[in-house]
Scaffold this motif. Structure first.
Motif, PDB file in Angstrom:
ATOM      1  N   ILE A   9       0.803  -1.230   0.034  1.00  0.00           N
ATOM      2  CA  ILE A   9       0.289   0.121   0.038  1.00  0.00           C
ATOM      3  C   ILE A   9       0.853   1.256   0.066  1.00  0.00           C
ATOM      4  CG2 ILE A   9      -1.759   1.261   1.350  1.00  0.00           C
ATOM      5  CD1 ILE A   9      -2.485  -1.494   2.742  1.00  0.00           C
ATOM      6  N   GLY A  10       0.897   1.937  -1.123  1.00  0.00           N
ATOM      7  CA  GLY A  10       1.985   3.112  -1.118  1.00  0.00           C
ATOM      8  C   GLY A  10       2.767   2.835  -2.291  1.00  0.00           C
ATOM      9  N   ALA A  11       3.082   3.657  -3.202  1.00  0.00           N
ATOM     10  CA  ALA A  11       4.061   3.268  -4.235  1.00  0.00           C
ATOM     11  C   ALA A  11       5.255   4.554  -4.115  1.00  0.00           C
ATOM     12  CB  ALA A  11       3.445   3.313  -5.595  1.00  0.00           C
ATOM     13  N   GLY A  12       5.284   4.837  -3.010  1.00  0.00           N
ATOM     14  CA  GLY A  12       6.537   5.829  -2.882  1.00  0.00           C
ATOM     15  C   GLY A  12       7.979   5.197  -3.045  1.00  0.00           C
ATOM     16  N   VAL A  14       9.785   3.777  -1.115  1.00  0.00           N
ATOM     17  CA  VAL A  14       9.921   2.763  -0.052  1.00  0.00           C
ATOM     18  C   VAL A  14       9.193   1.428  -0.675  1.00  0.00           C
ATOM     19  CG1 VAL A  14       9.854   2.043   2.332  1.00  0.00           C
ATOM     20  CG2 VAL A  14      10.776   4.395   1.878  1.00  0.00           C
ATOM     21  N   ILE A  45       5.467  16.211  -4.435  1.00  0.00           N
ATOM     22  CA  ILE A  45       6.024  17.263  -3.924  1.00  0.00           C
ATOM     23  C   ILE A  45       7.176  18.014  -4.327  1.00  0.00           C
ATOM     24  CG2 ILE A  45       6.294  18.598  -1.722  1.00  0.00           C
ATOM     25  CD1 ILE A  45       4.669  16.475  -0.113  1.00  0.00           C
ATOM     26  N   ASP A  53      21.358  12.625  -0.062  1.00  0.00           N
ATOM     27  CA  ASP A  53      21.833  11.479   1.252  1.00  0.00           C
ATOM     28  C   ASP A  53      21.351  10.015   0.546  1.00  0.00           C
ATOM     29  OD1 ASP A  53      18.923  12.128   1.446  1.00  0.00           O
ATOM     30  OD2 ASP A  53      19.239  12.303   3.528  1.00  0.00           O
ATOM     31  N   GLU A  84      -6.360   4.907  -6.840  1.00  0.00           N
ATOM     32  CA  GLU A  84      -7.265   4.416  -5.758  1.00  0.00           C
ATOM     33  C   GLU A  84      -6.687   4.253  -4.630  1.00  0.00           C
ATOM     34  OE1 GLU A  84      -9.178   0.818  -7.303  1.00  0.00           O
ATOM     35  OE2 GLU A  84      -9.058   1.554  -9.209  1.00  0.00           O
ATOM     36  N   VAL A  86      -6.546   2.699  -0.554  1.00  0.00           N
ATOM     37  CA  VAL A  86      -7.187   1.450   0.013  1.00  0.00           C
ATOM     38  C   VAL A  86      -7.990   1.432   1.177  1.00  0.00           C
ATOM     39  CG1 VAL A  86      -6.373  -0.640   1.429  1.00  0.00           C
ATOM     40  CG2 VAL A  86      -5.356   0.198  -0.478  1.00  0.00           C
ATOM     41  N   ALA A 116       2.931   3.620   3.467  1.00  0.00           N
ATOM     42  CA  ALA A 116       2.028   4.724   3.080  1.00  0.00           C
ATOM     43  C   ALA A 116       2.500   6.159   3.311  1.00  0.00           C
ATOM     44  CB  ALA A 116       0.564   4.493   3.712  1.00  0.00           C
ATOM     45  N   GLY A 117       3.830   6.368   3.794  1.00  0.00           N
ATOM     46  CA  GLY A 117       4.345   7.374   3.966  1.00  0.00           C
ATOM     47  C   GLY A 117       3.518   8.410   4.972  1.00  0.00           C
ATOM     48  N   GLY A 285       8.892   2.667   5.743  1.00  0.00           N
ATOM     49  CA  GLY A 285       9.218   4.195   5.285  1.00  0.00           C
ATOM     50  C   GLY A 285       8.426   4.707   6.297  1.00  0.00           C
ATOM     51  N   LEU A 296      13.463   9.051   6.661  1.00  0.00           N
ATOM     52  CA  LEU A 296      14.411   9.220   5.468  1.00  0.00           C
ATOM     53  C   LEU A 296      14.250   7.985   4.447  1.00  0.00           C
ATOM     54  CD1 LEU A 296      17.976  10.070   7.121  1.00  0.00           C
ATOM     55  CD2 LEU A 296      16.506  11.652   5.714  1.00  0.00           C
ATOM     56  N   LEU A 298      16.379   6.568   2.781  1.00  0.00           N
ATOM     57  CA  LEU A 298      17.637   5.476   3.192  1.00  0.00           C
ATOM     58  C   LEU A 298      17.053   4.556   4.273  1.00  0.00           C
ATOM     59  CD1 LEU A 298      20.748   4.940   4.274  1.00  0.00           C
ATOM     60  CD2 LEU A 298      20.239   7.182   5.121  1.00  0.00           C
TER      61      LEU A 298
ATOM     62  N   THR B  40       5.063  19.785   5.777  1.00  0.00           N
ATOM     63  CA  THR B  40       5.657  18.339   5.296  1.00  0.00           C
ATOM     64  C   THR B  40       6.930  18.719   4.536  1.00  0.00           C
ATOM     65  OG1 THR B  40       3.305  17.895   4.951  1.00  0.00           O
ATOM     66  CG2 THR B  40       4.781  16.664   3.605  1.00  0.00           C
TER      67      THR B  40
HETATM   68  C1  LIG Z   1      10.510  18.617   0.152  1.00  0.00           C
HETATM   69  C2  LIG Z   1      10.803  17.358   1.034  1.00  0.00           C
HETATM   70  C3  LIG Z   1      12.212  17.150   0.889  1.00  0.00           C
HETATM   71  C4  LIG Z   1      12.915  15.798   1.340  1.00  0.00           C
HETATM   72  N1  LIG Z   1      14.094  15.566   0.964  1.00  0.00           N
HETATM   73  C5  LIG Z   1      14.669  14.480   1.689  1.00  0.00           C
HETATM   74  C6  LIG Z   1      16.078  14.068   1.743  1.00  0.00           C
HETATM   75  O1  LIG Z   1      16.957  14.977   1.108  1.00  0.00           O
HETATM   76  N2  LIG Z   1      16.388  12.828   1.858  1.00  0.00           N
HETATM   77  C7  LIG Z   1      15.566  12.103   2.356  1.00  0.00           C
HETATM   78  O2  LIG Z   1      16.076  10.718   2.726  1.00  0.00           O
HETATM   79  N3  LIG Z   1      14.256  12.160   2.520  1.00  0.00           N
HETATM   80  C8  LIG Z   1      13.682  13.452   2.184  1.00  0.00           C
HETATM   81  N4  LIG Z   1      12.509  13.614   2.305  1.00  0.00           N
HETATM   82  C9  LIG Z   1      11.679  12.763   2.770  1.00  0.00           C
HETATM   83  C10 LIG Z   1      10.944  11.751   2.114  1.00  0.00           C
HETATM   84  O3  LIG Z   1      10.558  11.938   0.919  1.00  0.00           O
HETATM   85  C11 LIG Z   1      10.376  10.404   2.670  1.00  0.00           C
HETATM   86  O4  LIG Z   1      11.084   9.689   3.448  1.00  0.00           O
HETATM   87  C12 LIG Z   1      10.072   9.427   1.601  1.00  0.00           C
HETATM   88  O5  LIG Z   1       9.081  10.011   0.630  1.00  0.00           O
HETATM   89  C13 LIG Z   1       9.096   8.351   2.400  1.00  0.00           C
HETATM   90  O6  LIG Z   1       8.701   7.341   1.474  1.00  0.00           O
HETATM   91  P1  LIG Z   1       7.671   6.488   1.517  1.00  0.00           P
HETATM   92  O7  LIG Z   1       7.474   5.367   0.340  1.00  0.00           O
HETATM   93  O8  LIG Z   1       7.550   5.877   3.010  1.00  0.00           O
HETATM   94  O9  LIG Z   1       6.254   7.207   1.665  1.00  0.00           O
HETATM   95  P2  LIG Z   1       5.756   8.405   0.527  1.00  0.00           P
HETATM   96  O10 LIG Z   1       6.674   9.171  -0.331  1.00  0.00           O
HETATM   97  O11 LIG Z   1       5.044   9.361   1.359  1.00  0.00           O
HETATM   98  O12 LIG Z   1       4.733   7.565  -0.514  1.00  0.00           O
HETATM   99  C14 LIG Z   1       3.465   6.779   0.138  1.00  0.00           C
HETATM  100  C15 LIG Z   1       2.405   6.885  -0.755  1.00  0.00           C
HETATM  101  O13 LIG Z   1       1.296   6.025  -0.172  1.00  0.00           O
HETATM  102  C16 LIG Z   1       0.131   6.439  -0.657  1.00  0.00           C
HETATM  103  N5  LIG Z   1      -0.906   5.891   0.270  1.00  0.00           N
HETATM  104  C17 LIG Z   1      -0.799   6.283   1.614  1.00  0.00           C
HETATM  105  N6  LIG Z   1      -2.223   5.638   2.234  1.00  0.00           N
HETATM  106  C18 LIG Z   1      -2.814   4.912   1.113  1.00  0.00           C
HETATM  107  C19 LIG Z   1      -3.738   4.381   1.160  1.00  0.00           C
HETATM  108  N7  LIG Z   1      -4.818   4.098   2.216  1.00  0.00           N
HETATM  109  N8  LIG Z   1      -4.354   4.007  -0.288  1.00  0.00           N
HETATM  110  C20 LIG Z   1      -3.555   4.110  -1.400  1.00  0.00           C
HETATM  111  N9  LIG Z   1      -2.443   4.803  -1.359  1.00  0.00           N
HETATM  112  C21 LIG Z   1      -2.008   5.238  -0.115  1.00  0.00           C
HETATM  113  C22 LIG Z   1       0.312   7.891  -0.912  1.00  0.00           C
HETATM  114  O14 LIG Z   1      -0.558   8.473  -1.769  1.00  0.00           O
HETATM  115  C23 LIG Z   1       1.817   7.950  -1.318  1.00  0.00           C
HETATM  116  O15 LIG Z   1       1.864   7.955  -2.515  1.00  0.00           O
HETATM  117  C24 LIG Z   1      11.827  14.742   1.975  1.00  0.00           C
HETATM  118  C25 LIG Z   1      10.739  15.083   1.935  1.00  0.00           C
HETATM  119  C26 LIG Z   1      10.172  16.449   1.450  1.00  0.00           C
HETATM  120  C27 LIG Z   1       8.827  16.618   1.436  1.00  0.00           C
END
Ligand SMILES: Cc1cc2nc3c(=O)[nH]c(=O)nc-3n(C[C@H](O)[C@H](O)[C@H](O)COP(=O)(O)OP(=O)(O)OC[C@H]3O[C@@H](n4cnc5c(N)ncnc54)[C@H](O)[C@@H]3O)c2cc1C
Ligand code: FES
Lengths: 334, 106
Positions: A9-12, A14, A45, A53, A84, A86, A116-117, A285, A296, A298, B40
């Protein structure tokens, strides 16, 4: 119904990298994200910002990192449901899970990985009377299928890039397009702003500045909206669709209802394998929390690797896992 | 000391004092004071989740800049007194100001 080993759940970043770690262990993944594109916060964003890093990359643009991740996981043929959210996780008798989205897509999986970030990216909603009554019945927060708007009367609200771009786009196919903006200037892309002004002059779109949409009306489907001008005078417009475009913001949303241990909008996990308090559900994540957690990319990558090693036993209960380097074993496509 | 008055979303109000010369943004000061504010993007001015309204401020408060206005345009509830708190430097120039916290919470 979609059947897979792991539903992410979540295509960020991580969630994407988790496909790689799972794929090395021959586990198939399906990803689902509320956004129409992959990449999470990076694509939504800060696509053009350099990140400094990521190990091995002195600097890399956020969108380039996302593209590289997609290349890296491509051999494992992940499948995607995008746009969509979840809504539901239901445990089945055999321990597996059934996941349901807001559009009733069903995914059956052995293991759930919540990546899900900060939550799912949701449209910001303006304070408009009866807005929610007409969601799906004339109110749309994104243009998923432009054909829906062909030959219709459409009102858009907002002053950012997406409001300008969609106004221009829809003016080509709709019967009538009106853009309502609180201010009188647009600071979005100057080019689009100019085009909107010139189309308004030629009478191809209606531009209502210094105004706000106050209320919606209709019987079943949206029919009319009331617009309040700066001088408090009220204007009524006949309309088929209202599209407020005020950007997206992450919301924890339904995750809060899944009976998981949550501390300040983050899911508590065991750092041994990043499992939540519920067996077969992992959180990796930005969405998770544990003593010393850093949000982060990483750290999320590391969490994905440990998660995959642990999830293996649910996907292949009969097999024993032996750890192998990619250098030794290569990547065997699924 | 720089004195600010902060009105929370529930209208409760509190004075906070910040030493001069610490070079923080209002967003950072609000976070350090445990206000529930998303921020954020960490202060880059690209997420619009650190919205505050200026209730009262000395004339020396710098006006919102263009990129800030651009982000504020994405907020349905923004008004003429809206600012992004991450773009406000805490300095003598804003001593005595009153800010109200707006926008989404965690
Ligand atoms: C401006 C900015 C600068 C940054 N700079 C750095 C940096 O220099 N170095 C670093 O390591 N980190 C940085 N970060 C932090 C980094 O972006 C996050 O740590 C990273 O995006 C986390 O990844 P993730 O995959 O866990 O979550 P996310 O990137 O937040 O992705 C989560 C995804 O899950 C989806 N989602 C959530 N709930 C649901 C649901 N119920 N159903 C369907 N989809 C869902 C969301 O829509 C989202 O697309 C920065 C963040 C920002 C905002
Ligand atoms: S913290 Fe993102 S705009 Fe201020």
């Amino acid at each position: 119904m979609i059947t897979t080993d792991i539903c992410i759940i979540g295509a960020g970043p991580v969630g994407l990298f988790a496909v790689f770690e799972a794929g090395l262990l021959k586990m198939r993944c399906h990803l689902i994200d509320a956004l129409p594109q992959v990449g999470g916060q990076l694509s939504e964003i800060y696509p053009q910002k350099p990140i400094y890093d990521i190990p091995g990359f002195p600097a890399i643009n956020a969108q380039d990192l996302v593209n590289n991740l997609l290349d890296q996981i491509n051999p494992f043929h992940p499948t995607f449901t995008l746009g969509e959210r979840v809504e539901k996780l239901e445990r089945q008798e055999d321990g597996s899970y059934l996941i349901t989205s807001n559009e009733n897509t069903e995914i059956h999986c052995q293991v759930v990985v919540i990546a899900a970030g900060l939550g799912s990216f949701e449209p910001r909603k303006p304070a408009v009377e009866r807005l929610e009554d007409f969601e799906g019945k004339g109110v749309a927060y994104m243009v998923k299928n432009p054909e829906l708007f062909r030959d219709k009367r459409i009102v858009l609200a907002g002053g950012g890039d997406s409001a300008l771009d969609w106004t221009l786009f829809l003016s080509e196919i709709a019967k009538e397009v009106t853009l309502i903006h609180r201010g009188e200037t647009f600071r979005g892309a100057p080019d689009s702003a100019e085009k909107v002004f010139s189309k308004a002059e030629q009478g191809q779109i209606n531009l209502i500045l210094n105004a706000n949409v106050a209320a919606l009306n209709g019987n079943g489907h949206l029919k009319e909206i009331s617009v309040v001008n700066k001088d408090k005078s009220v204007l009524h417009l006949d309309v088929d669709y209202f599209i407020p475009l005020f950007g997206l913001t992450p919301k924890l949303g339904p995750i809060a209802d899944w009976n998981l241990a949550i501390d300040k909008s983050a899911i508590e996990v065991n750092t041994k394998d990043f499992m939540t308090n519920v067996e077969r559900i992992y959180a990796i994540g930005d969405i998770n929390t544990y003593p010393g957690k850093l949000k982060l990319i990483l750290c999320g990558f590391h969490e994905a690797a440990l998660m995959a090693q642990s999830a293996f036993k649910y996907v292949f209960p009969e097999q024993k896992l032996s750890f192998k380097y990619t250098t030794v074993n290569g990547i065997h496509a699924l | 000391m720089i004195k600010l008055t902060i009105i929370d979303r529930d209208d409760s109000s509190q004075d906070i004092e910040i030493p001069e010369g610490i070079n923080l943004s209002l967003m950072e000061v609000l976070k350090a004071s445990e206000y529930d504010i998303l921020a954020t993007c960490g202060g880059l001015g690209i997420c619009a989740t650190c919205h505050v309204a200026v209730v009262e401020a000395p004339d020396s408060l710098p006006p919102v800049n263009d990129t800030e206005l651009d982000m504020l345009d994405t907020l349905p509830e923004a008004g003429p007194n809206s600012h992004l708190s991450c773009q406000i430097r805490v300095s003598e120039a804003i001593d005595g100001a009153i800010f109200k916290i707006m926008g989404e919470s965690n």
